[in-house]
Write an enzyme that holds these catalytic residues in place. Structure first.
Site, PDB file in Angstrom:
ATOM      1  N   ASN A   1       0.850  -1.203   0.000  1.00  0.00           N
ATOM      2  CA  ASN A   1       0.000   0.000   0.000  1.00  0.00           C
ATOM      3  C   ASN A   1       0.878   1.243   0.000  1.00  0.00           C
ATOM      4  O   ASN A   1       1.911   1.311   0.676  1.00  0.00           O
ATOM      5  CB  ASN A   1      -1.005  -0.006   1.148  1.00  0.00           C
ATOM      6  CG  ASN A   1      -0.384  -0.079   2.534  1.00  0.00           C
ATOM      7  OD1 ASN A   1       0.637  -0.717   2.727  1.00  0.00           O
ATOM      8  ND2 ASN A   1      -1.014   0.574   3.494  1.00  0.00           N
ATOM      9  N   ILE A   2       0.456   2.211  -0.787  1.00  0.00           N
ATOM     10  CA  ILE A   2       1.208   3.456  -0.950  1.00  0.00           C
ATOM     11  C   ILE A   2       0.250   4.611  -0.673  1.00  0.00           C
ATOM     12  O   ILE A   2      -0.683   4.852  -1.459  1.00  0.00           O
ATOM     13  CB  ILE A   2       1.812   3.559  -2.366  1.00  0.00           C
ATOM     14  CG1 ILE A   2       2.727   2.352  -2.637  1.00  0.00           C
ATOM     15  CG2 ILE A   2       2.594   4.863  -2.514  1.00  0.00           C
ATOM     16  CD1 ILE A   2       3.232   2.247  -4.053  1.00  0.00           C
ATOM     17  N   GLU A   3       0.461   5.262   0.455  1.00  0.00           N
ATOM     18  CA  GLU A   3      -0.442   6.332   0.869  1.00  0.00           C
ATOM     19  C   GLU A   3       0.023   7.681   0.313  1.00  0.00           C
ATOM     20  O   GLU A   3       1.110   7.793  -0.281  1.00  0.00           O
ATOM     21  CB  GLU A   3      -0.542   6.347   2.398  1.00  0.00           C
ATOM     22  CG  GLU A   3      -1.123   5.036   2.911  1.00  0.00           C
ATOM     23  CD  GLU A   3      -1.398   5.003   4.407  1.00  0.00           C
ATOM     24  OE1 GLU A   3      -0.917   5.885   5.140  1.00  0.00           O
ATOM     25  OE2 GLU A   3      -2.105   4.065   4.841  1.00  0.00           O
TER      26      GLU A   3
ATOM     27  N   CYS B   1      -4.128   0.648  -2.559  1.00  0.00           N
ATOM     28  CA  CYS B   1      -4.001  -0.580  -1.761  1.00  0.00           C
ATOM     29  C   CYS B   1      -2.892  -1.479  -2.317  1.00  0.00           C
ATOM     30  O   CYS B   1      -2.563  -1.429  -3.506  1.00  0.00           O
ATOM     31  CB  CYS B   1      -5.301  -1.376  -1.802  1.00  0.00           C
ATOM     32  SG  CYS B   1      -6.691  -0.613  -0.970  1.00  0.00           S
TER      33      CYS B   1
ATOM     34  N   CYS C   1     -10.593  -3.687  -4.540  1.00  0.00           N
ATOM     35  CA  CYS C   1      -9.532  -4.635  -4.916  1.00  0.00           C
ATOM     36  C   CYS C   1     -10.118  -5.980  -5.342  1.00  0.00           C
ATOM     37  O   CYS C   1      -9.602  -6.620  -6.261  1.00  0.00           O
ATOM     38  CB  CYS C   1      -8.551  -4.801  -3.760  1.00  0.00           C
ATOM     39  SG  CYS C   1      -7.503  -3.350  -3.520  1.00  0.00           S
TER      40      CYS C   1
ATOM     41  N   CYS D   1     -10.197  -5.044   0.172  1.00  0.00           N
ATOM     42  CA  CYS D   1     -11.365  -4.159   0.124  1.00  0.00           C
ATOM     43  C   CYS D   1     -12.200  -4.487  -1.119  1.00  0.00           C
ATOM     44  O   CYS D   1     -11.770  -5.221  -2.018  1.00  0.00           O
ATOM     45  CB  CYS D   1     -10.931  -2.691   0.121  1.00  0.00           C
ATOM     46  SG  CYS D   1     -10.341  -2.089  -1.475  1.00  0.00           S
TER      47      CYS D   1
ATOM     48  N   GLU E   1      -3.021  -4.649  -2.895  1.00  0.00           N
ATOM     49  CA  GLU E   1      -3.508  -5.612  -3.886  1.00  0.00           C
ATOM     50  C   GLU E   1      -3.557  -4.995  -5.281  1.00  0.00           C
ATOM     51  O   GLU E   1      -3.195  -5.621  -6.278  1.00  0.00           O
ATOM     52  CB  GLU E   1      -4.909  -6.112  -3.503  1.00  0.00           C
ATOM     53  CG  GLU E   1      -4.966  -6.828  -2.170  1.00  0.00           C
ATOM     54  CD  GLU E   1      -5.263  -5.905  -0.989  1.00  0.00           C
ATOM     55  OE1 GLU E   1      -4.795  -4.747  -0.997  1.00  0.00           O
ATOM     56  OE2 GLU E   1      -5.956  -6.353  -0.061  1.00  0.00           O
TER      57      GLU E   1
HETATM   58  N1  THU Z   1      -5.372  -1.183   2.396  1.00  0.00           N
HETATM   59  C1  THU Z   1      -4.822  -2.075   1.543  1.00  0.00           C
HETATM   60  O1  THU Z   1      -3.647  -1.964   1.181  1.00  0.00           O
HETATM   61  N2  THU Z   1      -5.601  -3.086   1.091  1.00  0.00           N
HETATM   62  C2  THU Z   1      -6.916  -3.255   1.397  1.00  0.00           C
HETATM   63  O2  THU Z   1      -7.573  -4.117   0.835  1.00  0.00           O
HETATM   64  C3  THU Z   1      -7.528  -2.410   2.421  1.00  0.00           C
HETATM   65  C4  THU Z   1      -6.739  -1.237   2.861  1.00  0.00           C
HETATM   66  C5  THU Z   1      -4.550  -0.060   2.870  1.00  0.00           C
HETATM   67  C6  THU Z   1      -4.954   1.276   2.334  1.00  0.00           C
HETATM   68  C7  THU Z   1      -4.435   2.214   3.395  1.00  0.00           C
HETATM   69  O3  THU Z   1      -3.094   2.538   3.097  1.00  0.00           O
HETATM   70  C8  THU Z   1      -4.466   1.396   4.664  1.00  0.00           C
HETATM   71  O4  THU Z   1      -4.616   0.041   4.273  1.00  0.00           O
HETATM   72  C9  THU Z   1      -5.600   1.765   5.601  1.00  0.00           C
HETATM   73  O5  THU Z   1      -6.814   1.786   4.949  1.00  0.00           O
END
Ligand code: THU
Length: 139
Positions: free
Chosen positions: A42-44, A53, A96, A93, A55
């Site tokens: 995941n890259i915010e 996300c 994804c 999620c 995935e």
């Molecule tokens: N996140 C994922 O990487 N995959 C998911 O299926 C659900 C959420 C990440 C996104 C964000 O960076 C962090 O989790 C919190 O939501």
């Protein structure tokens, strides 16, 4: 590839998560039909909605490198700092799940949510995304 190796790849990818805002670090490893593995994390973003996300990071990386058929995914996510385990089973999620659907046979594609190589749950994509809409609907 066995489940253990795919989970190890997801845990390794998790170490490259960029998640300074949530502190929730996720790694994903996709097994492609050609036997190769593509990973993502995941890259915010400071503009939160631009976050991607793990995935989808892995899925888009795979497609961008020419792999459009997926067999399985392992996901490892959680807030903890350990590198060999997580505290959560991090389920993908809804967005994804739909993205994975595009490149998978939902009845056979395996989704592994792992806390560690010894502690994981396994589903088909059909179980997590029943009665799905996919490419065949538009033929
Ligand atoms: N996140 C994922 O990487 N995959 C998911 O299926 C659900 C959420 C990440 C996104 C964000 O960076 C962090 O989790 C919190 O939501």
């Amino acid at each position: 590839m066995d489940h253990k190796s795919l989970i190890e790849a997801a845990l390794d990818a998790r170490s490259r998560s960029y998640s300074p805002y949530s502190g929730y670090r996720v790694g994903a490893a996709i097994l492609c039909s050609d036997g190769t593995t593509v990973t993502g994390a995941n890259i915010e973003n400071a503009s939160y909605g631009a976050t991607v996300c793990a995935e989808r990071c892995a899925a888009f990386s795979a497609v961008a490198s020419g792999k459009k058929k997926f067999t399985a995914i392992a996901i490892a996510g959680g807030a903890g700092s350990a590198t060999d385990r997580t505290d959560d089973y991090a389920f993908p999620c809804g967005i994804c799940r739909q993205v994975l659907r595009e490149f998978a046979d939902p009845d056979t594609f395996t989704v592994i949510v792992a806390k560690s190589t010894d502690d994981y749950k396994e589903y088909t994509l059909s179980e997590l995304l029943p009665e799905s809409f996919g490419p065949d609907n538009l033929k």
